[in-house]
Scaffold this motif. Structure first.
Motif, PDB file in Angstrom:
ATOM      1  N   THR A   1       3.346  90.504  26.766  1.00 56.26           N
ATOM      2  CA  THR A   1       2.437  89.699  26.302  1.00 56.26           C
ATOM      3  C   THR A   1       1.027  90.048  26.518  1.00 56.26           C
ATOM      4  O   THR A   1       0.151  89.915  25.997  1.00 56.26           O
ATOM      5  CB  THR A   1       2.274  88.221  26.719  1.00 56.26           C
ATOM      6  OG1 THR A   1       3.587  87.770  26.121  1.00 56.26           O
ATOM      7  CG2 THR A   1       1.227  87.738  25.998  1.00 56.26           C
TER       8      THR A   1
ATOM      9  N   SER B   1       0.565  93.553  24.894  1.00 58.50           N
ATOM     10  CA  SER B   1       0.017  93.639  23.295  1.00 58.50           C
ATOM     11  C   SER B   1      -1.180  92.802  23.603  1.00 58.50           C
ATOM     12  O   SER B   1      -1.177  93.345  22.628  1.00 58.50           O
ATOM     13  CB  SER B   1       1.466  92.242  23.092  1.00 58.50           C
ATOM     14  OG  SER B   1       1.409  92.267  21.532  1.00 58.50           O
ATOM     15  N   SER B   2      -1.431  92.076  24.289  1.00 56.66           N
ATOM     16  CA  SER B   2      -2.663  91.587  23.832  1.00 56.66           C
ATOM     17  C   SER B   2      -3.857  92.430  24.277  1.00 56.66           C
ATOM     18  O   SER B   2      -4.812  92.878  23.340  1.00 56.66           O
ATOM     19  CB  SER B   2      -2.808  90.031  24.582  1.00 56.66           C
ATOM     20  OG  SER B   2      -3.898  89.933  24.533  1.00 56.66           O
TER      21      SER B   2
ATOM     22  N   ALA C   1      -4.270  95.039  21.388  1.00 58.04           N
ATOM     23  CA  ALA C   1      -4.819  94.544  20.265  1.00 58.04           C
ATOM     24  C   ALA C   1      -6.516  94.441  20.065  1.00 58.04           C
ATOM     25  O   ALA C   1      -6.827  94.631  19.615  1.00 58.04           O
ATOM     26  CB  ALA C   1      -3.769  92.959  19.450  1.00 58.04           C
ATOM     27  N   ARG C   2      -6.446  93.892  21.715  1.00 63.36           N
ATOM     28  CA  ARG C   2      -8.166  94.107  21.710  1.00 63.36           C
ATOM     29  C   ARG C   2      -8.439  95.449  22.095  1.00 63.36           C
ATOM     30  O   ARG C   2     -10.362  95.354  22.124  1.00 63.36           O
ATOM     31  CB  ARG C   2      -8.027  93.026  22.988  1.00 63.36           C
ATOM     32  CG  ARG C   2      -8.009  91.632  22.163  1.00 63.36           C
ATOM     33  CD  ARG C   2      -8.646  90.920  24.160  1.00 63.36           C
ATOM     34  NE  ARG C   2      -8.685  91.733  25.154  1.00 63.36           N
ATOM     35  CZ  ARG C   2      -8.057  91.722  26.096  1.00 63.36           C
ATOM     36  NH1 ARG C   2      -6.665  90.310  25.623  1.00 63.36           N
ATOM     37  NH2 ARG C   2      -7.375  91.808  27.014  1.00 63.36           N
TER      38      ARG C   2
ATOM     39  N   SER D   1      -9.267  84.168  29.559  1.00 59.64           N
ATOM     40  CA  SER D   1      -7.913  84.767  28.985  1.00 59.64           C
ATOM     41  C   SER D   1      -6.495  84.618  30.282  1.00 59.64           C
ATOM     42  O   SER D   1      -5.680  85.005  29.373  1.00 59.64           O
ATOM     43  CB  SER D   1      -8.760  86.614  29.475  1.00 59.64           C
ATOM     44  OG  SER D   1     -10.174  86.374  28.896  1.00 59.64           O
TER      45      SER D   1
ATOM     46  N   ARG E   1      -5.289  81.916  28.208  1.00 57.22           N
ATOM     47  CA  ARG E   1      -4.632  82.441  27.000  1.00 57.22           C
ATOM     48  C   ARG E   1      -3.252  83.299  26.922  1.00 57.22           C
ATOM     49  O   ARG E   1      -2.685  83.388  26.241  1.00 57.22           O
ATOM     50  CB  ARG E   1      -5.752  83.583  25.738  1.00 57.22           C
ATOM     51  CG  ARG E   1      -6.964  82.610  25.183  1.00 57.22           C
ATOM     52  CD  ARG E   1      -7.903  83.560  24.873  1.00 57.22           C
ATOM     53  NE  ARG E   1      -8.450  84.522  25.131  1.00 57.22           N
ATOM     54  CZ  ARG E   1     -10.063  84.227  25.401  1.00 57.22           C
ATOM     55  NH1 ARG E   1     -10.244  83.472  25.942  1.00 57.22           N
ATOM     56  NH2 ARG E   1     -10.054  85.625  26.162  1.00 57.22           N
ATOM     57  N   LEU E   2      -3.320  84.240  27.953  1.00 61.39           N
ATOM     58  CA  LEU E   2      -2.237  84.972  28.982  1.00 61.39           C
ATOM     59  C   LEU E   2      -0.698  83.554  28.975  1.00 61.39           C
ATOM     60  O   LEU E   2       0.211  84.321  28.323  1.00 61.39           O
ATOM     61  CB  LEU E   2      -2.386  85.299  29.887  1.00 61.39           C
ATOM     62  CG  LEU E   2      -1.504  86.235  30.725  1.00 61.39           C
ATOM     63  CD1 LEU E   2      -0.585  87.164  29.315  1.00 61.39           C
ATOM     64  CD2 LEU E   2      -1.473  86.519  31.793  1.00 61.39           C
TER      65      LEU E   2
ATOM     66  N   ASN F   1       0.612  82.084  25.283  1.00 59.65           N
ATOM     67  CA  ASN F   1       1.089  83.329  24.726  1.00 59.65           C
ATOM     68  C   ASN F   1       1.879  83.587  24.900  1.00 59.65           C
ATOM     69  O   ASN F   1       3.431  83.759  24.056  1.00 59.65           O
ATOM     70  CB  ASN F   1      -0.183  84.325  24.361  1.00 59.65           C
ATOM     71  CG  ASN F   1      -1.232  84.485  23.589  1.00 59.65           C
ATOM     72  OD1 ASN F   1      -1.208  83.165  22.715  1.00 59.65           O
ATOM     73  ND2 ASN F   1      -2.504  85.281  23.726  1.00 59.65           N
TER      74      ASN F   1
END
Length: 155
Positions: A50, A53-54, A57-58, A141, A144-145, A148
Motif C-alpha cells: 500500500t 503504491s501510494s 501514485a503521488r 499520511s 491514510r496509509l 488504505n
C-alpha cells in the motif's frame, strides 16, 4: 583505526534499523521521541504494498523497498528562505525530505514507525541530514496509509 570506527558505525546503524527479532521472525521496532507510530490491522506485506503504491501514485521516489522498511524521498523544488535560515543553504545540490517507514507484525497487526529528515545537498559530498519531528501533516499520511491498507486487508 578508521576501519574499526566504520565497522562500529555500520553495526550500530544496522541495529537501529531493525532491532532483535521476536518469535514471529519479525524485527522488534524501536521508536525515537521524534518518530510517529501507528498500528494497522493488516499484514506487513499489505502495508508495504500500500505504501509503495501510494508513493508511486503521488510521484514520490521510493529509494529503498525492503520487506520491513521503505525509504522515500520528496525533493524541495524551489528555494525556501525558512529552510535556508533553519538548516543552512543547500547550494551544492538539491534538498529533499527523506521519509523512512519501518513496519513489523503479524498477519493482522502491523506496528509502523515513521522517521522524517531534511537532507541538504542530497547525494553530494556535502550532504547533510537533519532529523525532523513528526507533524500533523505526516501523521495524516500515516492515517491514510492505515485506512488504505485496512481497506484491502481481510482482517
Amino acid at each position: 583505526m578508521k576501519k574499526l570506527f566504520f565497522l562500529g558505525l555500520t553495526a550500530a546503524l544496522a541495529a537501529c534499523q531493525a532491532g532483535p527479532s521476536n518469535r514471529t521472525g519479525q524485527p522488534v521496532l524501536r521508536a525515537d521521541a521524534d518518530s510517529q507510530t501507528i498500528q494497522i490491522k493488516a499484514s506487513p506485506e499489505a502495508v508495504r504494498n500500500t505504501l509503495v503504491s501510494s508513493a508511486s501514485a503521488r510521484g514520490t521516489i521510493v529509494q529503498q523497498n525492503e520487506p520491513n522498511m521503505v525509504v522515500m524521498e520528496s525533493y524541495v523544488r524551489k528555494g525556501d528562505p525558512v529552510l535556508d535560515n533553519e538548516f543552512g543553504p543547500s547550494d551544492a545540490g538539491e534538498r529533499a525530505y527523506r521519509i523512512r517507514v519501518r513496519f513489523s507484525g503479524t498477519q493482522c497487526t502491523t506496528n509502523v514507525v515513521q522517521d522524517l529528515a531534511l537532507v541538504n545537498n542530497i547525494y553530494t559530498s556535502q550532504e547533510q541530514s537533519f532529523r525532523l519531528p513528526g507533524n500533523p501533516g505526516s501523521m495524516q499520511s500515516l492515517q491514510r496509509l492505515k485506512a488504505n491498507a485496512e481497506a484491502t486487508s481481510s482482517c
